[in-house]
Design an enzyme around this catalytic site. Structure first.
Site: not given
Length: 478
Positions: A217, A219, A224, A396, A398, A403
């Site tokens: 899952h 990404k 470079d 979508h 996450k 604080d």
């Protein structure tokens, strides 16, 4: 008589099938429920979804070297012992504890002086990504759960083909389940031009090792060795708000310049070497880890978790952040299906007077998952947590912010699957300015959201409530 025999055999085989593999008791009971309620069909589901990873595959993933990082890990542990890694005037005590936690459990080095750009819109994210890839001169490493064969997928593929034709080393990892409809043929021209593409747990593996339930899952994009991308966006038209079903797609990604790309690069190499044929595996080369000048002031740890390790490292980071909050906690998650430790930590924080705000989508992309999310949203509201339903499209993102001091952005949702089943990667950021930016983004999203109340759930139909309670029973395997 025949039905009774089938039921008895189903019961026996269900118990033998589920109990022969070591797993948490909650997941065991959930699978028993599926196998008993759905004779035959349940076994087919279990064959493709429920079987755990083979020991050989786990060992293969675990034994991959942290290329380019191992030496730095040793150095940072020595610095930690000498109290040189995090001087008291640079970072709060809570952050010191978290850095130590991740260094010990994940060998996640702390990288300083990174420049971070927060991207919340798909069009802007891909614009920046395409600009960076177009400027690549040495290599482009791409890892996505979803890489669709659609308009944006083809645009990215053609750009990668162009760079491969120029002599830039291009490598792509995609998840075969998350990228359904995308086959090896899709990348044929890229490979003709010298690039490489591999499906994580690819369809070419043997049937006996096929596991739909354990997905990559993550990404990640590293260009470079100087620029990196990490977050929630995948590759597909829906992530640019081109889907009628989802409408506007609200996600969070970060673009990073600095030494945090070394950790992202190392994570990519471990995944590549566990996926690609042995002849195509990568070893250390200096060009993959160039010296990068100070770009900004953000300290970052890149933390990974997955079913190849018994320690749920990202979840531990979430719990640490929640337990150390003194003012507020802000969470955005597509799926809110917390296990008991997370549920208790959130409830304890709310009971203690800390403002706990969680934002969830207003629509499902997976029906059972969404109903379970609704169940836990109601439970948390009862315990004093504020739940907001994002109404301006599909949420979508996450993210977790505490604080105005520490934040997390990555691929891991607040759910069982992200903690125990998927291969995930998050950036933990120690920077007041970045944390404030993320908390301000949350507050802006609140203006496009509805604050849910217990009355909202009381007004729901009996059938909807039943679906929520039933989905909750399946939470450990959703």
């Amino acid at each position: 008589m025949i039905i009774e025999v089938v039921f008895l055999l189903n019961l026996v085989f269900a118990m033998l099938t589920v109990f022969r593999e070591k797993r948490e008791i909650s997941a065991t009971w959930a699978w028993l429920l599926v196998l008993l309620l759905l004779p035959v069909i349940g076994f087919i589901l279990y064959l493709f979804i429920g079987k755990k990873l083979s020991r050989n595959k786990i060992d293969d993933i675990r034994t991959q070297k942290q290329i380019g990082i191992d030496q730095l890990v040793s150095l940072q542990k020595e610095q930690w012992d000498e109290k040189e890694l995090l001087p008291a005037d640079e970072i709060i005590d809570t952050a010191r504890e978290m850095v130590h936690l991740f260094l010990e459990t994940d060998n996640a080095i702390l990288t300083k002086h990174n420049k971070v750009e927060i991207l919340t819109d798909g069009k802007e994210k891909f614009k920046r990504l395409f600009e960076d890839i177009a400027a690549a001169t040495d290599h482009v490493h791409v890892e996505y759960y979803t890489f669709y064969n659609d308009e944006i997928g083809n645009q990215l593929l053609h750009l990668l083909e162009k760079k491969a034709a120029e002599g830039v080393k291009v490598r792509v990892i995609y998840d075969s389940f998350g990228s359904h409809g995308t086959t090896k043929k899709f990348f044929a021209k890229l490979e003709e031009l010298g690039g490489r593409a591999e499906a994580f747990f690819g369809s070419g593996r043997s049937f006996s090792s096929f596991r739909l339930n354990y997905r990559n899952h993550r990404k990640l994009v590293i260009i470079d060795g100087k620029v990196g991308y990490i977050g929630g966006f995948n590759v597909g038209d829906q992530y640019l708000s081109r889907s009628k079903k989802f409408g506007y797609w609200r996600d969070t990604h970060i673009r990073v310049q600095g030494n945090a790309t070394d950790s992202m690069q190392s994570r990519f190499f471990m995944d590549w070497n566990a996926t690609a044929p042995e002849k195509d595996r990568i070893d250390y080369q200096e060009n993959y880890f160039p010296l990068v000048k100070r770009q900004g002031k953000t300290s970052i740890q890149i933390v990974s978790s997955g079913p190849d390790n018994d320690i749920e490292k990202i979840k531990l980071g979430y719990i640490k952040m929640i337990n150390n909050a003194t003012e507020y906690i802000m969470i955005q998650t597509a799926y809110l299906i917390p296990d008991d430790p997370i549920l208790e930590a959130l409830s304890l924080a709310a009971f203690s007077g800390i403002k706990v705000k969680i934002m969830i989508p207003s629509m499902p992309d997976h029906p059972f998952v969404y109903r379970a999310t609704q169940y836990y949203a109601k439970s948390l509201i009862t315990n004093g947590v504020e739940i907001y339903r994002y109404d301006n499209g599909f949420l979508h993102s996450k993210t977790l912010v505490v604080d105005d001091k520490i934040a997390s952005v990555g691929s891991a949702n607040m759910d069982y699957r992200s903690f125990k089943l998927n291969f995930e990667v998050n950036a933990f950021l120690y920077d007041q300015e970045i944390s404030e930016q993320l908390s301000n983004i949350f507050r802006e999203d609140m203006k496009k959201s509805t604050k849910l109340t217990i009355e909202d759930f009381k007004e729901q139909s009996i059938w909807l409530k039943f679906k929520q309670y039933f989905s909750r029973l399946l939470s450990p395997i959703l």
